[in-house]
Design an enzyme around this catalytic site. Sequence first.
Site, PDB file in Angstrom:
ATOM      1  N   ALA A  73      -5.109  24.021   7.278  1.00 18.63           N
ATOM      2  CA  ALA A  73      -2.690  24.387   6.793  1.00 18.63           C
ATOM      3  C   ALA A  73      -2.590  23.893   6.075  1.00 18.63           C
ATOM      4  CB  ALA A  73      -2.708  23.489   8.096  1.00 18.63           C
ATOM      5  N   ASN A  74      -1.534  24.106   5.235  1.00 14.41           N
ATOM      6  CA  ASN A  74      -0.615  23.373   4.509  1.00 14.41           C
ATOM      7  C   ASN A  74       0.547  22.767   3.803  1.00 14.41           C
ATOM      8  OD1 ASN A  74       1.994  25.420   3.699  1.00 14.41           O
ATOM      9  ND2 ASN A  74       0.007  26.797   4.531  1.00 14.41           N
ATOM     10  N   ARG A  75       1.074  22.431   3.141  1.00  7.32           N
ATOM     11  CA  ARG A  75       2.134  21.372   3.342  1.00  7.32           C
ATOM     12  C   ARG A  75       3.347  21.980   3.247  1.00  7.32           C
ATOM     13  NH1 ARG A  75       0.859  16.661   1.908  1.00  7.32           N
ATOM     14  NH2 ARG A  75      -1.318  16.439   0.314  1.00  7.32           N
ATOM     15  N   SER A  76       3.973  23.530   3.875  1.00  8.33           N
ATOM     16  CA  SER A  76       5.289  23.875   3.992  1.00  8.33           C
ATOM     17  C   SER A  76       5.495  22.848   5.606  1.00  8.33           C
ATOM     18  CB  SER A  76       4.864  25.461   4.235  1.00  8.33           C
ATOM     19  OG  SER A  76       6.296  25.331   4.727  1.00  8.33           O
ATOM     20  N   ALA A  88       4.033  29.935   3.943  1.00  8.74           N
ATOM     21  CA  ALA A  88       3.211  29.370   3.530  1.00  8.74           C
ATOM     22  C   ALA A  88       1.991  30.377   4.299  1.00  8.74           C
ATOM     23  CB  ALA A  88       3.383  28.310   3.232  1.00  8.74           C
TER      24      ALA A  88
END
Length: 226
Positions: free
Chosen positions: A33-36, A99
């Site tokens: 995943a990512n920090r969005s 994102a």
Amino acid sequence: GGAATGSKPLAGQHVLITSGPTHEPIDPVRYIANRSSGKQGHAIAAAAAAAGASVTLVSGPVSLPDPAGVTTIHVESAREMLAAVESALPADIAIFAAAVADWRVADAAPEKMKKGAGGTPALSLVENPDILATIAHRKAGRPACVVGFAAETEHVIEYARAKLAKKGCDLIVANDVGGTGVMGGDANTVHLVTTEGVETWPTLAKDEVANRLIAHIARLAQAPKA
Ligand code: CTP
Ligand code: CA
């Protein structure tokens, strides 16, 4: 026309928005995943609805409530997001704020991976489809106005110009996601990049960026085409 002016500048328009991160499975219980947070994309969806548009929001996994008055479709992976976006077309305006994970695991394990005999697993990655570029390059049924975001940590304007050209969109909203604060935070400093030039806005609350962006896009949508 008269219905499209005043406080409801997007009346009668279908606006399609992506928001949030995507989750790319490693196995049934693990993902990349990512920090969005989805805050900016969800704020844009709410602003478009307030401007009178019919809004479809395709959201990755976020901890935000679905915006009121918006049709929200929940997805996890980039490929699910692309499929949901294609199903939601046609749209007059498409804004790709998600994102999207650039890569997914080549062959996600069907069962939970276990420690032990196999040793430490290596993750082999493959590139995800580019949702923005796919829609912006459509020959039939391309939304009249296609807006992308560019998350950069350096050379923000230069990289945004390159993305504008490569992805075939009408406008790139570039933001500097270096350091801490933007991803997950409540404020954003953006640069609007088109072939005409660059417009830099002051640091604003994401809700205010959303309101101004929707007003800007409504003006673009009403401007006579050259
Ligand atoms: N985007 C997309 N699908 C992808 C990757 C990106 O729709 N698979 C969209 C994003 O929603 C954003 C724009 O493309 O509107 C730019 O995303 P960004 O991550 O900044 O650019 P990339 O083209 O992925 O390039 P890189 O991450 O290498 O800078
Ligand atoms: Ca990317």
